[in-house]
Design an enzyme around this catalytic site. Structure first.
Site, PDB file in Angstrom:
ATOM      1  N   HIS A  34       0.834  -1.199   0.000  1.00 45.69           N
ATOM      2  CA  HIS A  34       0.000   0.000   0.000  1.00 45.69           C
ATOM      3  C   HIS A  34       0.872   1.254   0.000  1.00 45.69           C
ATOM      4  CE1 HIS A  34      -2.383  -3.288   1.670  1.00 45.69           C
ATOM      5  NE2 HIS A  34      -3.467  -2.638   1.262  1.00 45.69           N
ATOM      6  N   PRO A 123      -6.087  -4.757  11.278  1.00 45.77           N
ATOM      7  CA  PRO A 123      -7.534  -4.725  11.471  1.00 45.77           C
ATOM      8  C   PRO A 123      -7.936  -3.295  11.874  1.00 45.77           C
ATOM      9  CG  PRO A 123      -6.535  -6.593  12.621  1.00 45.77           C
ATOM     10  CD  PRO A 123      -5.423  -5.670  12.215  1.00 45.77           C
ATOM     11  N   HIS A 277      -3.990   3.242  -3.502  1.00 48.56           N
ATOM     12  CA  HIS A 277      -4.212   2.788  -2.122  1.00 48.56           C
ATOM     13  C   HIS A 277      -3.467   1.485  -1.840  1.00 48.56           C
ATOM     14  CE1 HIS A 277      -6.268   1.182   1.453  1.00 48.56           C
ATOM     15  NE2 HIS A 277      -6.253   0.051   0.772  1.00 48.56           N
ATOM     16  N   SER A 401     -22.631  -8.268  37.550  1.00 50.84           N
ATOM     17  CA  SER A 401     -22.883  -9.611  37.035  1.00 50.84           C
ATOM     18  C   SER A 401     -21.592 -10.394  36.818  1.00 50.84           C
ATOM     19  CB  SER A 401     -23.611  -9.539  35.685  1.00 50.84           C
ATOM     20  OG  SER A 401     -24.852  -8.915  35.842  1.00 50.84           O
ATOM     21  N   GLU A 427     -17.675  -3.769  24.466  1.00 51.46           N
ATOM     22  CA  GLU A 427     -16.915  -5.007  24.634  1.00 51.46           C
ATOM     23  C   GLU A 427     -15.665  -5.038  23.759  1.00 51.46           C
ATOM     24  OE1 GLU A 427     -20.172  -4.902  23.850  1.00 51.46           O
ATOM     25  OE2 GLU A 427     -21.131  -5.531  25.714  1.00 51.46           O
ATOM     26  N   ASP A 485     -32.857 -15.408  30.581  1.00 47.34           N
ATOM     27  CA  ASP A 485     -32.521 -14.383  29.580  1.00 47.34           C
ATOM     28  C   ASP A 485     -32.593 -14.927  28.151  1.00 47.34           C
ATOM     29  OD1 ASP A 485     -32.359 -12.049  30.958  1.00 47.34           O
ATOM     30  OD2 ASP A 485     -30.203 -12.162  31.329  1.00 47.34           O
ATOM     31  N   HIS A 489     -28.601 -14.611  25.012  1.00 49.68           N
ATOM     32  CA  HIS A 489     -27.568 -14.476  26.036  1.00 49.68           C
ATOM     33  C   HIS A 489     -26.875 -15.796  26.364  1.00 49.68           C
ATOM     34  CE1 HIS A 489     -29.278 -10.578  26.381  1.00 49.68           C
ATOM     35  NE2 HIS A 489     -28.659 -10.266  27.508  1.00 49.68           N
TER      36      HIS A 489
HETATM   37  C1  LIG Z   1     -11.335  -4.305   9.998  1.00 46.88           C
HETATM   38  C2  LIG Z   1     -10.803  -4.195   8.614  1.00 46.88           C
HETATM   39  N1  LIG Z   1     -11.655  -4.231   7.584  1.00 46.88           N
HETATM   40  C3  LIG Z   1     -11.194  -4.157   6.319  1.00 46.88           C
HETATM   41  C4  LIG Z   1      -9.857  -4.044   6.065  1.00 46.88           C
HETATM   42  C5  LIG Z   1      -9.336  -4.002   4.643  1.00 46.88           C
HETATM   43  N2  LIG Z   1      -8.868  -2.626   4.337  1.00 46.88           N
HETATM   44  C6  LIG Z   1      -7.584  -2.307   4.382  1.00 46.88           C
HETATM   45  S1  LIG Z   1      -7.305  -0.698   4.047  1.00 46.88           S
HETATM   46  C7  LIG Z   1      -8.954  -0.413   3.801  1.00 46.88           C
HETATM   47  C8  LIG Z   1      -9.453   0.953   3.439  1.00 46.88           C
HETATM   48  C9  LIG Z   1      -8.944   1.963   4.383  1.00 46.88           C
HETATM   49  O1  LIG Z   1      -9.184   3.232   3.939  1.00 46.88           O
HETATM   50  P1  LIG Z   1      -8.330   4.426   4.520  1.00 46.88           P
HETATM   51  O2  LIG Z   1      -8.188   4.263   5.982  1.00 46.88           O
HETATM   52  O3  LIG Z   1      -8.923   5.679   4.043  1.00 46.88           O
HETATM   53  O4  LIG Z   1      -6.905   4.174   3.933  1.00 46.88           O
HETATM   54  P2  LIG Z   1      -6.233   4.880   2.664  1.00 46.88           P
HETATM   55  O5  LIG Z   1      -7.084   4.549   1.471  1.00 46.88           O
HETATM   56  O6  LIG Z   1      -6.212   6.327   2.945  1.00 46.88           O
HETATM   57  O7  LIG Z   1      -4.895   4.264   2.583  1.00 46.88           O
HETATM   58  C10 LIG Z   1      -9.674  -1.579   3.999  1.00 46.88           C
HETATM   59  C11 LIG Z   1     -11.145  -1.667   3.842  1.00 46.88           C
HETATM   60  C12 LIG Z   1      -9.001  -4.020   7.179  1.00 46.88           C
HETATM   61  N3  LIG Z   1      -7.688  -3.940   7.042  1.00 46.88           N
HETATM   62  N4  LIG Z   1      -9.500  -4.051   8.432  1.00 46.88           N
END
Ligand SMILES: Cc1ncc(C[n+]2csc(CCOP(=O)(O)OP(=O)(O)O)c2C)c(N)n1
Length: 697
Positions: A34, A123, A277, A401, A427, A485, A489
């Site tokens: 990227h 993530p 990107h 709880s 959570e 519940d 749950h």
């Molecule tokens: C939780 C999660 N969902 C999806 C992705 C896949 N993913 C990686 S980058 C991206 C887009 C991110 O956009 P942005 O933060 O604007 O990054 P830029 O295009 O500016 O590099 C996605 C959907 C991921 N890494 N984590």
């Protein structure tokens, strides 16, 4: 050579271009990656890392370094370039091996692989949340350890936490959980720099992301600096100065700096588009970019003057020496506090813990009353917490709880120290904040919610396991045993599915001692997270001898045996007492059996083969009983064994009615054992297929 704190505009531009071209060339070499985010954030990175970040590239573990989190972890080449350029142990050869097997430059930044990477990101949304945890740990440790003597301050804990994040992190719901809490807790030494480039993978974000981000963060109680030109170093510098100026003050706030940038800045034909990107620019565009940036150097070549300007090693050593001196004076005045601080930052347990543990176990077994294991857990906390000042508890709005509070705990206030936090109904946020605290060091975080909501936090649990961090999840209300519940749950698949997260230890203890041992094992484990699945309903005491603690530590053990046992009943948690009843009933019918308690299959699986075979001998008919999805147990009972569990969702009714309804009963266990023993005694030998020749022996 000492890096100038304020490079000339031309040098600042070239330093940023060094990042851009390293990203471009590494992604080009890997043919994947990227480049867009590193190119777009390069100017911001120069200002932060070159002019503000307090770090020592020669000692990435210096405890009072500023923390830097690249929440938009896909832009990993940005941090690799920064670490290489500032002088960390990340040679250019490693950048050439970007994304290759066993390199120090994996696709997304991974803690403990690359020196200087503070957390594993990728993530989206979790990096900013880890950073909230780090800033929280810093604030709490500062409140706990910093001192003032005769007007002189000894602020041995005093650092900033910086985050880079993009649109993706802000779109993820967890950023709301974490940033909202950060505002409430006034984590003023947290500074997030938002890469507002208007692009995510699908293209221009107008179609799916039109929040007014500054207003959103103002509403959280953040200090927002909007509309900063992310390609104007002076503007970025002024914003960071302003953020720092109010940091640490009584009513300081976390700061969001919204930096308007162009993704892929520097690429003449692809900047500003989603093409840049997540894909290599391609050789023609790489050439065009080199030309546009006036960068006449070979791939991975950094000109000497730029290299020297980036080198932060001597500045880093100076900064750390200053802190070392401060710490030495602190240590002279407060030797006990200094020793505690060092011990806790290293993650070691105190001698008091080791000495006090057996007494704690003894106190537990001395109470034979039937209690829910969630209550047994609180009893264990009451005894263990005084031995563990590093304990930092909490709950996602279920304290009463989950029973994660203990007698001597102090609730965290907006500006006051505490060791128990009401995370609110967050959570996932709680789990990733705990990861951040564990990464920061100084605390052993644990937090509670209902087991069924572990799904909400699951990816953060997985990240703790991937990062091998000591984080403890207290999951109560662990089955249909919670009763009325109902199925929303009642966990069914949760315990089995958590068990398969590599590196996570899942405990489902059966009584007071098993629960206390589960806590001890989770605390003593330095290489990964643990989850405790605890009952809402009362369970009888099964172990009344402290020495049994050592058996429990094996994860699975023979709880009750009979001479000439013809079958084994394996059980966990609330079903272990049921297995004991079945054993007694079968004995009355003349059938001898063994009960194996298996509070933690993950730990049992790490025992020697001989031990496992001793506990669960192959060939003996085996029945497993657990009020959860049955499939998991096949690996212990084999195809010929039987599993009594629940393969559907639960129901809303009182717990005893549900146990009867789903057939998790003594009678059913007895029947299964009888059937298996009968089959075993009358088993047929299977004829060999014609093509297999029997061996002589
Ligand atoms: C939780 C999660 N969902 C999806 C992705 C896949 N993913 C990686 S980058 C991206 C887009 C991110 O956009 P942005 O933060 O604007 O990054 P830029 O295009 O500016 O590099 C996605 C959907 C991921 N890494 N984590």
């Amino acid at each position: 050579m000492i890096t100038p704190a304020h490079p000339t505009p031309e040098m600042a531009r070239r330093m940023a271009n060094a990042i851009r071209m390293l990203a471009v060339d590494a992604v080009e070499a890997a043919k994947s990656g990227h480049p867009g985010a590193p190119m777009g954030m390069a100017d911001i990175a120069e200002v932060l890392w070159n002019r503000h970040l307090k770090h020592n590239p020669l000692n990435p573990q210096w405890p009072d370094r500023d923390r830097f989190v690249l929440s938009n972890g896909h832009g990993s080449m940005l941090i690799y370039a920064l670490l290489h350029l500032t002088g960390y142990d990340l040679p250019i050869e490693e950048l050439k091996k970007f994304r290759q097997l066993h390199s120090k430059t994996p696709g997304h930044p991974e803690v403990d692989i690359t020196p200087g990477v503070e957390t594993t990101t990728g993530p989206l949304g979790q990096g900013i949340t880890n950073a909230v945890g780090m800033a929280l740990a810093e604030k709490l440790l500062a409140q706990e350890f910093n001192r003032e003597e005769d007007g002189q301050r000894f602020d041995i804990v005093d650092h900033m936490t910086y985050v880079f994040m993009g649109d993706g992190c802000l779109m993820e719901g967890i950023s709301h959980e974490a940033c909202s809490l950060a505002g409430t807790l006034r984590l003023s030494k947290l500074v997030a720099l938002y890469d507002d480039n208007g692009i995510s993978i699908d293209g221009h974000v107008e179609g799916w992301f039109t929040d007014d981000t500054p207003k959103r963060f103002e509403a959280y109680g953040w200090n927002v600096i909007a509309k900063v030109d992310g390609h104007n170093p002076q503007a970025v510098n002024a914003a960071i100065e302003a953020a720092k100026a109010q940091a640490g003050g009584v009513h300081g706030k976390p700061t969001l700096i919204c930096c308007q940038t162009v993704i892929g800045q520097g690429s003449p034909n692809k900047a500003g588009t989603h093409d840049v990107h997540g894909a290599a620019l391609g050789s023609a565009e790489v050439l065009a970019t080199r030309e546009a940036l006036n960068w006449p150097y070979a791939p991975f070549e950094i000109p000497m003057d730029v290299k020297q300007s980036w080198d932060a090693t001597s500045r880093g050593v100076r900064a750390q020496t200053q802190w070392d001196n401060l710490f030495a004076s602190y240590k002279a005045l407060y030797p006990q506090e200094a020793a505690d601080y060092q011990r806790r930052m290293q993650g070691d347990l105190s001698a008091a813990y080791t000495q006090g543990l057996q007494n704690a176990f003894a106190a537990i077994v001395a109470r034979p009353d039937a209690v829910a294991t969630r209550k047994a857990s609180q009893n264990a906390l009451d005894l263990l917490a005084p031995l563990l000042p590093e304990f930092f508890g909490g709950s996602a709005d279920l304290t009463g709880s989950n029973l994660t509070n203990f007698k001597t705990c102090i609730k965290v206030g907006r500006d006051t120290w505490g060791n128990h936090l009401s995370y609110g109904v967050r959570e996932f946020g709680m789990a990733a904040i705990m990861n951040g605290m564990a990464l920061h060091g100084g605390y052993i975080p644990y937090g509670g919610t209902f087991l069924t909501f572990s799904d909400y936090s699951r990816n953060a649990i997985r990240m703790a396991a991937l990062m091998k961090k000591r984080v403890i999840h207290v999951f109560t209300h662990d089955s249909i045993g919670l009763g009325e519940d109902g199925p929303t749950h009642q966990s069914v698949e949760h315990v089995p599915s958590l068990r398969i997260i590599p590196g996570l230890d899942v405990w489902r203890p059966a009584d007071g001692l098993e629960t206390a041992v589960a806590w001890a094992c989770a605390v003593e484990r330095c290489d990964g997270p643990s989850a405790l699945a605890l009952s809402r309903q009362n369970l009888p005491q099964l172990l009344s001898n402290v020495a049994d603690a050592d058996k429990v530590r094996q994860g699975g053990y023979i709880l009750s045996d009979m001479p000439g046992a013809q079958a084994i009943i394996v059980a966990t948690g609330s079903e272990t007492s049921l297995a004991m009843k079945a054993q007694a009933e079968l004995a009355l019918q003349g059938l001898a059996s063994r009960v194996v308690s298996m509070p933690c299959t993950n730990v049992f699986d790490r025992q020697t083969e001989a031990y496992q075979e001793m506990v669960l001998p192959l060939g003996l008919p085996t029945v497993a009983v657990e009020a959860a999805h049955p499939d998991f147990w096949r690996k212990y009972v084999g195809r010929t064994g039987m599993v009594i569990g629940i393969a559907s969702f639960g129901e809303s009714a009182p717990a005893p009615a549900l146990y009867a309804h789903f057939g998790i009963t003594t009678e059913r266990v007895c029947e299964a054992v009888r059937t298996l023993v009968h089959r075993h005694t009358h088993r047929q030998t299977v004829p060999l297929p014609a093509h297999i020749v029997p061996s002589d022996n």
